[in-house]
Write a protein that holds these residues in place. Structure first.
Motif, PDB file in Angstrom:
ATOM      1  N   LEU A   1      69.560 -39.398  38.161  1.00  0.00           N
ATOM      2  CA  LEU A   1      69.889 -40.819  38.047  1.00  0.00           C
ATOM      3  C   LEU A   1      69.421 -41.595  39.272  1.00  0.00           C
ATOM      4  N   ILE A   2      69.681 -41.059  40.452  1.00  0.00           N
ATOM      5  CA  ILE A   2      69.272 -41.761  41.682  1.00  0.00           C
ATOM      6  C   ILE A   2      67.755 -41.863  41.762  1.00  0.00           C
ATOM      7  N   THR A   3      67.060 -40.787  41.374  1.00  0.00           N
ATOM      8  CA  THR A   3      65.590 -40.827  41.359  1.00  0.00           C
ATOM      9  C   THR A   3      65.103 -41.948  40.466  1.00  0.00           C
ATOM     10  N   SER A   4      65.701 -42.053  39.284  1.00  0.00           N
ATOM     11  CA  SER A   4      65.310 -43.110  38.344  1.00  0.00           C
ATOM     12  C   SER A   4      65.592 -44.488  38.935  1.00  0.00           C
ATOM     13  N   LEU A   5      66.779 -44.647  39.541  1.00  0.00           N
ATOM     14  CA  LEU A   5      67.150 -45.960  40.077  1.00  0.00           C
ATOM     15  C   LEU A   5      66.269 -46.347  41.258  1.00  0.00           C
ATOM     16  N   VAL A   6      65.945 -45.378  42.128  1.00  0.00           N
ATOM     17  CA  VAL A   6      65.072 -45.675  43.273  1.00  0.00           C
ATOM     18  C   VAL A   6      63.688 -46.095  42.793  1.00  0.00           C
TER      19      VAL A   6
ATOM     20  N   ILE B   1      80.558 -41.149  21.611  1.00  0.00           N
ATOM     21  CA  ILE B   1      79.870 -40.496  22.731  1.00  0.00           C
ATOM     22  C   ILE B   1      78.583 -41.226  23.068  1.00  0.00           C
ATOM     23  N   ARG B   2      77.853 -41.666  22.043  1.00  0.00           N
ATOM     24  CA  ARG B   2      76.617 -42.399  22.299  1.00  0.00           C
ATOM     25  C   ARG B   2      76.884 -43.709  23.043  1.00  0.00           C
ATOM     26  N   ALA B   3      77.966 -44.402  22.688  1.00  0.00           N
ATOM     27  CA  ALA B   3      78.284 -45.667  23.370  1.00  0.00           C
ATOM     28  C   ALA B   3      78.599 -45.430  24.846  1.00  0.00           C
ATOM     29  N   VAL B   4      79.342 -44.375  25.147  1.00  0.00           N
ATOM     30  CA  VAL B   4      79.671 -44.057  26.550  1.00  0.00           C
ATOM     31  C   VAL B   4      78.418 -43.631  27.306  1.00  0.00           C
ATOM     32  N   GLN B   5      77.614 -42.784  26.668  1.00  0.00           N
ATOM     33  CA  GLN B   5      76.374 -42.310  27.311  1.00  0.00           C
ATOM     34  C   GLN B   5      75.448 -43.467  27.654  1.00  0.00           C
ATOM     35  N   MET B   6      75.311 -44.412  26.723  1.00  0.00           N
ATOM     36  CA  MET B   6      74.418 -45.547  26.959  1.00  0.00           C
ATOM     37  C   MET B   6      74.858 -46.333  28.194  1.00  0.00           C
ATOM     38  N   TYR B   7      76.152 -46.522  28.331  1.00  0.00           N
ATOM     39  CA  TYR B   7      76.622 -47.323  29.464  1.00  0.00           C
ATOM     40  C   TYR B   7      76.502 -46.558  30.782  1.00  0.00           C
ATOM     41  N   LEU B   8      76.878 -45.268  30.764  1.00  0.00           N
ATOM     42  CA  LEU B   8      76.831 -44.489  32.005  1.00  0.00           C
ATOM     43  C   LEU B   8      75.415 -44.357  32.544  1.00  0.00           C
ATOM     44  N   ALA B   9      74.437 -44.226  31.646  1.00  0.00           N
ATOM     45  CA  ALA B   9      73.061 -44.036  32.093  1.00  0.00           C
ATOM     46  C   ALA B   9      72.333 -45.360  32.276  1.00  0.00           C
ATOM     47  N   PHE B  10      72.433 -46.238  31.281  1.00  0.00           N
ATOM     48  CA  PHE B  10      71.644 -47.461  31.310  1.00  0.00           C
ATOM     49  C   PHE B  10      72.346 -48.581  32.074  1.00  0.00           C
ATOM     50  N   GLY B  11      73.689 -48.486  32.216  1.00  0.00           N
ATOM     51  CA  GLY B  11      74.396 -49.509  32.983  1.00  0.00           C
ATOM     52  C   GLY B  11      73.891 -49.616  34.409  1.00  0.00           C
TER      53      GLY B  11
ATOM     54  N   THR C   1      68.352 -38.334  32.152  1.00  0.00           N
ATOM     55  CA  THR C   1      69.743 -38.441  32.610  1.00  0.00           C
ATOM     56  C   THR C   1      70.674 -38.765  31.451  1.00  0.00           C
ATOM     57  N   ALA C   2      70.249 -39.714  30.623  1.00  0.00           N
ATOM     58  CA  ALA C   2      71.091 -40.128  29.497  1.00  0.00           C
ATOM     59  C   ALA C   2      71.363 -38.964  28.553  1.00  0.00           C
ATOM     60  N   TYR C   3      70.327 -38.202  28.222  1.00  0.00           N
ATOM     61  CA  TYR C   3      70.510 -37.102  27.267  1.00  0.00           C
ATOM     62  C   TYR C   3      71.277 -35.945  27.889  1.00  0.00           C
ATOM     63  N   GLU C   4      71.155 -35.734  29.205  1.00  0.00           N
ATOM     64  CA  GLU C   4      71.950 -34.703  29.867  1.00  0.00           C
ATOM     65  C   GLU C   4      73.435 -35.078  29.839  1.00  0.00           C
ATOM     66  N   MET C   5      73.734 -36.341  30.093  1.00  0.00           N
ATOM     67  CA  MET C   5      75.123 -36.795  30.029  1.00  0.00           C
ATOM     68  C   MET C   5      75.673 -36.671  28.613  1.00  0.00           C
ATOM     69  N   GLU C   6      74.869 -37.056  27.646  1.00  0.00           N
ATOM     70  CA  GLU C   6      75.302 -36.956  26.253  1.00  0.00           C
ATOM     71  C   GLU C   6      75.575 -35.500  25.879  1.00  0.00           C
ATOM     72  N   TYR C   7      74.722 -34.597  26.351  1.00  0.00           N
ATOM     73  CA  TYR C   7      74.916 -33.165  26.085  1.00  0.00           C
ATOM     74  C   TYR C   7      76.263 -32.703  26.641  1.00  0.00           C
TER      75      TYR C   7
ATOM     76  N   VAL D   1      70.447 -52.367  38.548  1.00  0.00           N
ATOM     77  CA  VAL D   1      69.310 -52.360  39.461  1.00  0.00           C
ATOM     78  C   VAL D   1      68.297 -53.424  39.044  1.00  0.00           C
ATOM     79  N   GLN D   2      68.074 -53.523  37.721  1.00  0.00           N
ATOM     80  CA  GLN D   2      67.151 -54.550  37.239  1.00  0.00           C
ATOM     81  C   GLN D   2      67.640 -55.946  37.632  1.00  0.00           C
ATOM     82  N   CYS D   3      68.976 -56.100  37.628  1.00  0.00           N
ATOM     83  CA  CYS D   3      69.515 -57.405  37.992  1.00  0.00           C
ATOM     84  C   CYS D   3      69.318 -57.731  39.470  1.00  0.00           C
TER      85      CYS D   3
END
Length: 591
Positions: free
Chosen positions: A36-41, A140-150, A100-106, A155-157
């Protein structure tokens, strides 16, 4: 049934229910922080590159086109190079973010499924399967989307802050004008969040209701069709779907009220930049390149604030979904392994001592049952419907725990056994056998996946299933339909008997396991079972006289108690209640 080994989740949910849903989910986020940090950086670096482009455009216009002090192509190539670099960085950032998103969902899916597998029969008696399916999928998909894409959206903001810093360095008064609308957007976002949360919860709840209706009608499609109830069930689904539609419509109404304002306020900022900036250019306090750059920066501010509205909605949906998931994870399993397990030598001795048990709905099944079944003995349990016969089988395998008294296997209370050991020792063939949508070989070998084809065939022969299986086009490799409905009821029961026999348990429970089998075939199965039961403790929940004939002893169960015990002949002669039960059972069979 072979499968790849399951990778354990890297983290779980924090067990403290008093914490916020995000703090409880934090261990999962932390377990995948490297990706996640790699992606955000990378995403942040991409933003830094992106905001440089309008500044290069400003310098290029002012120096190459207006002042003519520099060459135009230098800026063209610089901008093109930055665009390529930004594209590569964004690709890598997106790749790591999706991983990251799919690992969290798993992890979430495995945590929920593993917990559901630990739950007892009582849990499934009170919770609808469609509700569980909804929580294990869409929630689970709704939680995963927020944890990963939130975090990524946040960062985009930050591009707003970076762009504002660059605008201040170029022209501070004009930068303030460009950002005038942003505080208003923040206030609107907070108000929209409060309005959306209850509707988000309602949407998830009503989606679960629809899933329940669909699940029940798919599983019970034969009943629906046999009563020509398709139209009525469609109306039931339509009513549930109308509830979802109303919730979604309400959600859309809230979003349509707030999002257009939030989307268009930055455009108002663009108009103000053009007005004020144009006046500043006319007065010589700004350049044309500055106006063009600010125009790009203001346009650049629109997606972050649009995403801000998105993250607010995602957060409300995720909060509602997380609470529904936590409702499952916070429900403790009431049938668990003991702290200090006991594993006595397997002999097949079964004893009930003063056992009292009622189902979760309050139905009293056993009321002070005393029963002893000696090793190697075959005992038939006979009684009227609802007398508690099948409950005996469920308590031996510890699908439920008694309210009072003890169930002992080989002298040890079943509550002192490791669950896996106990259920290896107690094999059950239920009256409604369930088959998986896999081959017949895998269905028979379900309890012993390492069994060879020869061992599977031997068990099938003992259960009288080999004949019809070999007549199938693909024999033991034939894949049965969902729940085994491509087979007859009697064929499913024979496969279930073979599945139990292959495990070779010291205690075998046949819960009316031959009720759907033809009498002639049943006779052949009984002959095979006589040999298999010779050195095995067998409890037979019986209705047919032929099944009762397998037993060394017959125990009459009435109102949850053992009221008579003896051979079939002695009870038939001396016990009128036994004769009445047999007579009523015979009438039901004839009918």
């Amino acid at each position: 049934m072979t499968s790849a080994p399951r990778r354990a989740p890297k983290a779980g949910i924090h067990p403290d229910p008093s914490k916020t849903w995000l703090r409880r989910a934090w261990p999962i986020v932390r377990a995948h922080r490297a990706l996640l940090i790699t992606s955000l950086v990378l995403s942040f670096i991409g933003l830094i590159v992106q905001v440089q482009i309008p500044d290069l455009v400003r310098i290029g216009i002012d120096e190459a086109l207006v002042d003519r002090t520099d060459g135009l192509m230098k800026y063209v190539w610089l901008i093109a190079a930055l665009a390529v670099v930004q594209g590569v960085i964004n690709f890598l950032a997106r790749l790591y973010l999706l991983r990251t998103a799919y690992e969290m969902e798993y992890d979430l899916r495995n945590l929920v499924f593993a917990h559901m597998m630990r739950m007892s029969y009582a849990f499934y008696d009170r919770v609808q399967s469609g509700e569980l399916i909804s929580r294990a999928t869409s929630d689970i998909r709704a939680v995963q989307m927020y944890l990963a894409f939130g975090p990524s959206i946040l960062v985009q903001c930050t591009i707003a802050g970076i762009a504002f810093a660059l605008m201040v360095s170029i022209n501070a008064p004009l930068a303030v004008v460009a950002m005038l609308t942003m505080p208003v957007i923040a206030v609107l976002g907070i108000r929209m969040r409060k309005a959306i949360f209850p509707v988000s919860w309602l949407i998830q709840s009503r989606l679960a209701g629809v899933a329940t209706v669909v699940d029940e009608n798919i599983q019970g499609v034969r009943i629906v069709k046999s009563f020509a109830a398709e139209r009525r069930q469609l109306n039931t689904l339509a009513k549930a779907a109308d509830g979802v539609r109303w919730a979604y419509t309400t959600d859309s109404r809230i979003r349509s009220r707030w999002l257009p304002v939030m989307d268009n306020l930055p455009r108002l900022g663009l108009a103000m930049v053009l007005l004020i900036g144009g006046l500043m250019v006319l007065e010589g306090n700004a350049t044309v390149g500055t106006i063009v750059a600010f125009n790009s920066y203001v346009l650049m501010l629109q997606p972050p604030f649009r995403m801000l509205g998105m993250i607010i909605m995602m957060g409300q949906r995720a909060a509602a979904s997380a609470q529904r998931i936590y409702d499952i994870l916070d429900t403790p399993a009431d049938i668990v392994d003991p702290a200090t397990p006991v594993v006595p030598e397997p002999r097949g001795d079964v004893r009930f001592e003063g056992v009292r048990f009622a189902y979760p709905d309050g139905t009293l099944a056993l009321d002070g049952l005393d029963l002893h079944i000696r090793p190697g003995e075959t005992v038939a349990l006979v009684g009227a419907t609802g007398s508690g016969k099948s409950t005996v089988a469920r308590l031996v395998a510890r699908f439920y725990d008694p309210e009072a008294g003890s169930v002992l296997v080989d002298g040890a209370d079943v509550r002192d056994y490791p669950l896996e050991t106990l259920r290896d020792r107690v094999g059950i063939v239920p009256d409604e056998p369930f088959l998986f949508s896999v081959s017949l070989h895998d269905n028979i070998a379900f309890g012993r996946p390492s069994a060879t084809r020869e061992q599977v065939v031997a068990a099938a022969r003992a259960a009288g299933a080999d004949g019809f299986i070999t007549d199938l086009p693909r024999g033991y490799d034939t894949v049965v339909g969902e729940r085994g409905y491509t087979l007859s009821g009697g064929q499913r029961q024979r496969v279930a008997i073979a599945r139990a026999l292959l495990v070779n348990p010291p205690v075998l429970v046949l819960d009316d396991a031959t009720s759907a089998i033809d009498v002639r075939v049943e006779h052949g199965i009984h002959e095979a079972l006589r040999d298999l039961m010779r050195d095995r403790t067998t409890i037979v929940v019986a209705h047919r006289l032929a099944t009762i004939g397998l037993a060394d002893r017959v125990v009459l169960i009435e109102n949850g108690q053992a009221v008579a015990d003896g051979t079939h002949a002695s009870l038939l002669e001396s016990e009128p209640r036994y004769r009445r039960v047999l007579a009523s059972t015979h009438q039901e069979v004839v009918a």
